[in-house]
Design a protein around this motif. Structure first.
Motif, short mmCIF file in Angstrom:
data_model
loop_
_atom_site.label_atom_id
_atom_site.label_comp_id
_atom_site.label_asym_id
_atom_site.label_seq_id
_atom_site.Cartn_x
_atom_site.Cartn_y
_atom_site.Cartn_z
N TYR A 1 41.76 -30.63 -103.90
CA TYR A 1 42.76 -31.05 -104.89
C TYR A 1 43.49 -29.84 -105.48
CZ TYR A 1 44.83 -32.61 -109.24
OH TYR A 1 45.70 -32.86 -110.26
N ARG A 2 44.77 -30.00 -105.63
CA ARG A 2 45.62 -29.10 -106.41
C ARG A 2 46.82 -29.91 -106.89
NH1 ARG A 2 46.88 -27.90 -101.07
NH2 ARG A 2 49.16 -27.80 -100.67
N TYR A 3 47.44 -29.47 -107.97
CA TYR A 3 48.48 -30.29 -108.57
C TYR A 3 49.75 -30.31 -107.74
CZ TYR A 3 51.38 -32.42 -112.17
OH TYR A 3 52.20 -33.27 -112.87
N ASP A 4 50.02 -29.25 -106.98
CA ASP A 4 51.27 -29.17 -106.24
C ASP A 4 51.16 -29.75 -104.83
OD1 ASP A 4 49.56 -27.22 -105.35
OD2 ASP A 4 51.08 -25.66 -105.15
N LEU A 5 50.32 -30.74 -104.65
CA LEU A 5 50.21 -31.41 -103.35
C LEU A 5 51.50 -32.14 -103.01
CD1 LEU A 5 46.65 -33.01 -103.65
CD2 LEU A 5 47.27 -31.17 -102.09
N THR A 6 51.84 -32.17 -101.74
CA THR A 6 52.93 -33.04 -101.30
C THR A 6 52.42 -34.47 -101.19
OG1 THR A 6 52.41 -32.71 -98.95
CG2 THR A 6 53.92 -31.13 -99.99
#
Length: 314
Positions: A214-219
């Motif tokens: 997980y990371r916030y800038d996922l597409t």
């Protein structure tokens, strides 16, 4: 009979026939048992105090075996493209699989969804009540109910029935004037906002995959793959989770059902992809497709275990 009707003697209890009294008693019992049709917040409680504590004692005294074990896996996370909700579809009662097509993500309105975890009857009933309240709120005030307001309604219900055996843990996700929202509420009256949540018996396995990828800038596509991957790993490890993996995406345009994929199909896909990656690795190619938990630790550890086993046998 006409004179009795005029004088009202037919309504006196000792003048009524047995079948009439029986019919009136049945109607009264039916009216009492279905009072929640008129007021959904008024439910009949068990006829003894502290049901959650005393029901197991009564069942043990009567020799009745009722297993209330629950199992499910639901997850939700916020990212730059909105909110992702994903869940399996298996409903169990102890060791018995009751359904493989349970819909654990409920559409509350065009911009808000709720997940089910815990007692299926409890979650489904109160989600339907919440959906009705969302619709009435929109008709009264000409605007959609916010996610925080919906979460507060569920918290108030949980506090009212606290200690009566209500088993419920749900996530409310939506998009309102303040942007994307993800809130967790349960039957103990807890309300918490966050970026990542997973609820159910398979949640530890799902959280392990989410913590890794997980990371916030996922597409959008990366978020879809991460959610399906997390639920798949939970279903492969947790016997009480399985069936169909349902994936929803919520953004400023509303919610969309992205896909409904069978766990067996995901298993075949990931196993084939893992086999292709190992084959490419042997040929010196690292492979372009990222795989779930493909650290390679297991493939290195197994030969060491085989060596230790052979030495121990010698």
């Amino acid at each position: 009979m006409a004179l009795e009707d005029v004088c009202g003697m037919n309504k006196v209890p000792f003048m009524m026939r047995f079948d009439e009294r029986q019919s009136m008693w049945q109607q009264e019992q039916l009216r009492t048992a279905t009072s929640n049709f008129e007021n959904p917040y008024c439910l009949m409680a068990p006829p003894f105090e502290r049901p959650a504590e005393n029901l197991p004692k009564i069942l043990a005294h009567c020799g009745v075996n009722m297993d209330f074990a629950h199992g499910t896996t639901t997850l939700g996370f916020k990212f730059q493209g909105g909110v992702i909700l994903c869940a399996d579809s298996r409903a169990t009662s102890g060791q018995y699989i009751g359904s493989q097509t349970m819909k654990k993500i409920v559409e509350l309105n065009d911009y808000m969804l709720g997940t089910l975890a815990g007692g299926a009857a409890d979650c489904v009933y109160w989600d339907r009540v919440l959906a009705k309240e969302c619709r009435l709120h929109q008709l009264r005030y000409r605007k959609r109910m916010t996610v925080d307001t919906a979460a507060r309604i569920i918290c108030n219900i949980s506090n009212e029935y606290k200690g009566m055996g209500l088993v419920m843990g749900m996530m409310l996700a939506g998009y309102d004037d303040e942007g994307p929202k993800l809130i967790y509420v349960d039957s103990e009256g807890m309300k918490s906002s966050g970026l990542v949540f997973s609820v159910g018996s398979g949640s530890p396995y799902a959280l392990g995959v989410l913590d890794t990828g997980y990371r916030y800038d996922l597409t959008d596509q990366e978020a879809y793959d991460l959610a399906k991957r997390a639920i798949y790993h939970a279903t492969s490890k947790d016997a009480y989770s399985g069936g169909i993996v349902r994936l929803y995406h919520i953004n400023a345009e509303g919610w969309r059902n992205i896909c409904n994929t069978d766990c067996a199909d995901l298993h075949d896909f990931y196993c084939a992809a893992m086999h292709d990656k190992k084959k490419d690795g042997q040929n010196g190619d690292a492979g372009d497709q990222e795989l779930p938990c493909g650290s390679g630790w297991t493939s290195r550890k197994l030969p060491e275990d085989n060596v230790q086993t052979k030495l121990a046998s010698v």
